[in-house]
Scaffold this motif. Structure first.
Motif, PDB file in Angstrom:
ATOM      1  N   GLU A  99       0.830  -1.210   0.000  1.00  0.00           N
ATOM      2  CA  GLU A  99       0.000   0.000   0.000  1.00  0.00           C
ATOM      3  C   GLU A  99       0.863   1.257   0.000  1.00  0.00           C
ATOM      4  N   ASN A 100       1.921   1.268   0.814  1.00  0.00           N
ATOM      5  CA  ASN A 100       2.808   2.430   0.874  1.00  0.00           C
ATOM      6  C   ASN A 100       3.497   2.678  -0.462  1.00  0.00           C
ATOM      7  N   VAL A 101       3.912   1.630  -1.132  1.00  0.00           N
ATOM      8  CA  VAL A 101       4.563   1.786  -2.435  1.00  0.00           C
ATOM      9  C   VAL A 101       3.553   2.257  -3.472  1.00  0.00           C
ATOM     10  N   ALA A 102       2.360   1.684  -3.488  1.00  0.00           N
ATOM     11  CA  ALA A 102       1.346   2.032  -4.488  1.00  0.00           C
ATOM     12  C   ALA A 102       0.917   3.494  -4.376  1.00  0.00           C
ATOM     13  N   VAL A 103       0.908   4.036  -3.179  1.00  0.00           N
ATOM     14  CA  VAL A 103       0.506   5.430  -2.980  1.00  0.00           C
ATOM     15  C   VAL A 103       1.501   6.388  -3.620  1.00  0.00           C
ATOM     16  N   HIS A 104       2.760   6.005  -3.690  1.00  0.00           N
ATOM     17  CA  HIS A 104       3.822   6.914  -4.144  1.00  0.00           C
ATOM     18  C   HIS A 104       4.265   6.668  -5.587  1.00  0.00           C
ATOM     19  N   ILE A 105       3.451   6.012  -6.391  1.00  0.00           N
ATOM     20  CA  ILE A 105       3.801   5.791  -7.802  1.00  0.00           C
ATOM     21  C   ILE A 105       3.905   7.143  -8.506  1.00  0.00           C
ATOM     22  N   GLY A 106       4.960   7.294  -9.284  1.00  0.00           N
ATOM     23  CA  GLY A 106       5.198   8.529 -10.019  1.00  0.00           C
ATOM     24  C   GLY A 106       6.077   9.517  -9.279  1.00  0.00           C
ATOM     25  N   GLU A 107       6.453   9.223  -8.056  1.00  0.00           N
ATOM     26  CA  GLU A 107       7.292  10.126  -7.282  1.00  0.00           C
ATOM     27  C   GLU A 107       8.754   9.700  -7.345  1.00  0.00           C
ATOM     28  N   LYS A 108       9.631  10.652  -7.088  1.00  0.00           N
ATOM     29  CA  LYS A 108      11.068  10.393  -7.119  1.00  0.00           C
ATOM     30  C   LYS A 108      11.490   9.738  -5.810  1.00  0.00           C
ATOM     31  N   VAL A 109      12.269   8.657  -5.937  1.00  0.00           N
ATOM     32  CA  VAL A 109      12.726   7.915  -4.762  1.00  0.00           C
ATOM     33  C   VAL A 109      14.228   7.690  -4.833  1.00  0.00           C
ATOM     34  N   ARG A 110      14.809   7.411  -3.682  1.00  0.00           N
ATOM     35  CA  ARG A 110      16.216   7.033  -3.593  1.00  0.00           C
ATOM     36  C   ARG A 110      16.264   5.591  -3.103  1.00  0.00           C
ATOM     37  N   LEU A 111      16.968   4.749  -3.850  1.00  0.00           N
ATOM     38  CA  LEU A 111      17.111   3.340  -3.505  1.00  0.00           C
ATOM     39  C   LEU A 111      18.494   3.097  -2.929  1.00  0.00           C
ATOM     40  N   LYS A 112      18.540   2.427  -1.820  1.00  0.00           N
ATOM     41  CA  LYS A 112      19.809   1.980  -1.253  1.00  0.00           C
ATOM     42  C   LYS A 112      19.712   0.469  -1.180  1.00  0.00           C
ATOM     43  N   ALA A 113      20.435  -0.201  -2.078  1.00  0.00           N
ATOM     44  CA  ALA A 113      20.339  -1.662  -2.196  1.00  0.00           C
ATOM     45  C   ALA A 113      21.603  -2.310  -1.664  1.00  0.00           C
ATOM     46  N   ASN A 114      21.418  -3.310  -0.835  1.00  0.00           N
ATOM     47  CA  ASN A 114      22.522  -4.085  -0.301  1.00  0.00           C
ATOM     48  C   ASN A 114      22.833  -5.205  -1.278  1.00  0.00           C
ATOM     49  N   LYS A 115      24.006  -5.180  -1.871  1.00  0.00           N
ATOM     50  CA  LYS A 115      24.399  -6.176  -2.860  1.00  0.00           C
ATOM     51  C   LYS A 115      25.231  -7.304  -2.268  1.00  0.00           C
ATOM     52  N   GLY A 116      25.438  -7.302  -0.969  1.00  0.00           N
ATOM     53  CA  GLY A 116      26.218  -8.359  -0.331  1.00  0.00           C
ATOM     54  C   GLY A 116      27.687  -8.012  -0.270  1.00  0.00           C
ATOM     55  N   ARG A 117      28.387  -8.640   0.669  1.00  0.00           N
ATOM     56  CA  ARG A 117      29.827  -8.433   0.855  1.00  0.00           C
ATOM     57  C   ARG A 117      30.193  -6.961   0.964  1.00  0.00           C
ATOM     58  N   LYS A 118      29.451  -6.255   1.788  1.00  0.00           N
ATOM     59  CA  LYS A 118      29.702  -4.837   2.084  1.00  0.00           C
ATOM     60  C   LYS A 118      29.578  -3.944   0.856  1.00  0.00           C
ATOM     61  N   LYS A 119      28.803  -4.366  -0.129  1.00  0.00           N
ATOM     62  CA  LYS A 119      28.593  -3.560  -1.324  1.00  0.00           C
ATOM     63  C   LYS A 119      27.163  -3.023  -1.308  1.00  0.00           C
ATOM     64  N   THR A 120      27.044  -1.725  -1.384  1.00  0.00           N
ATOM     65  CA  THR A 120      25.727  -1.104  -1.476  1.00  0.00           C
ATOM     66  C   THR A 120      25.729  -0.135  -2.647  1.00  0.00           C
ATOM     67  N   THR A 121      24.582  -0.013  -3.285  1.00  0.00           N
ATOM     68  CA  THR A 121      24.428   0.956  -4.359  1.00  0.00           C
ATOM     69  C   THR A 121      23.309   1.911  -3.994  1.00  0.00           C
ATOM     70  N   ILE A 122      23.530   3.175  -4.298  1.00  0.00           N
ATOM     71  CA  ILE A 122      22.526   4.198  -4.051  1.00  0.00           C
ATOM     72  C   ILE A 122      22.189   4.835  -5.395  1.00  0.00           C
ATOM     73  N   ARG A 123      20.923   4.788  -5.753  1.00  0.00           N
ATOM     74  CA  ARG A 123      20.465   5.347  -7.020  1.00  0.00           C
ATOM     75  C   ARG A 123      19.168   6.107  -6.793  1.00  0.00           C
ATOM     76  N   GLU A 124      18.934   7.082  -7.657  1.00  0.00           N
ATOM     77  CA  GLU A 124      17.677   7.827  -7.615  1.00  0.00           C
ATOM     78  C   GLU A 124      16.906   7.563  -8.883  1.00  0.00           C
ATOM     79  N   GLY A 125      15.608   7.459  -8.752  1.00  0.00           N
ATOM     80  CA  GLY A 125      14.760   7.204  -9.898  1.00  0.00           C
ATOM     81  C   GLY A 125      13.315   7.506  -9.571  1.00  0.00           C
ATOM     82  N   ILE A 126      12.446   7.142 -10.482  1.00  0.00           N
ATOM     83  CA  ILE A 126      11.019   7.386 -10.325  1.00  0.00           C
ATOM     84  C   ILE A 126      10.325   6.043 -10.124  1.00  0.00           C
ATOM     85  N   LEU A 127       9.508   5.977  -9.099  1.00  0.00           N
ATOM     86  CA  LEU A 127       8.729   4.768  -8.844  1.00  0.00           C
ATOM     87  C   LEU A 127       7.687   4.654  -9.946  1.00  0.00           C
ATOM     88  N   GLU A 128       7.920   3.712 -10.863  1.00  0.00           N
ATOM     89  CA  GLU A 128       7.137   3.653 -12.088  1.00  0.00           C
ATOM     90  C   GLU A 128       5.853   2.853 -11.961  1.00  0.00           C
TER      91      GLU A 128
END
Length: 88
Positions: free
Chosen positions: A12-41
């Protein structure tokens, strides 16, 4: 004790914010994280899709499951000018 969200609340929280700009912080394992910005499509029953604008006129779409938010593998934050709000 911190109250954890259920998958239905996260959906529900994700569906409410469709079309808005978000920042993703993804844990890729072994102390690797990626931070990206995009639009919740879009939000589907099992996954949600974020559109990330890359350099050189490229567009990339990444998808994550709602359980990734629940297990804190992915942290989704709304990009607002005044304050930042976590979706989870």
């Amino acid at each position: 004790m911190i109250k954890r969200n259920t998958l239905d609340q996260i959906k529900e929280n994700v569906a409410v914010h469709i079309g808005e700009k978000v920042r993703l912080k993804a844990n890729k394992g072994r102390k690797k994280t990626t931070i990206r910005e995009g639009i919740l499509e879009n939000a589907y029953p099992s996954i949600f899709v974020v559109k990330i604008e890359g350099g050189y006129n490229s567009v990339r779409r990444v998808s994550y499951s709602y359980s990734d938010i629940l297990t804190e593998t992915v942290e989704v934050t709304l990009c607002d000018i005044d304050n930042k709000v976590r979706i989870s």
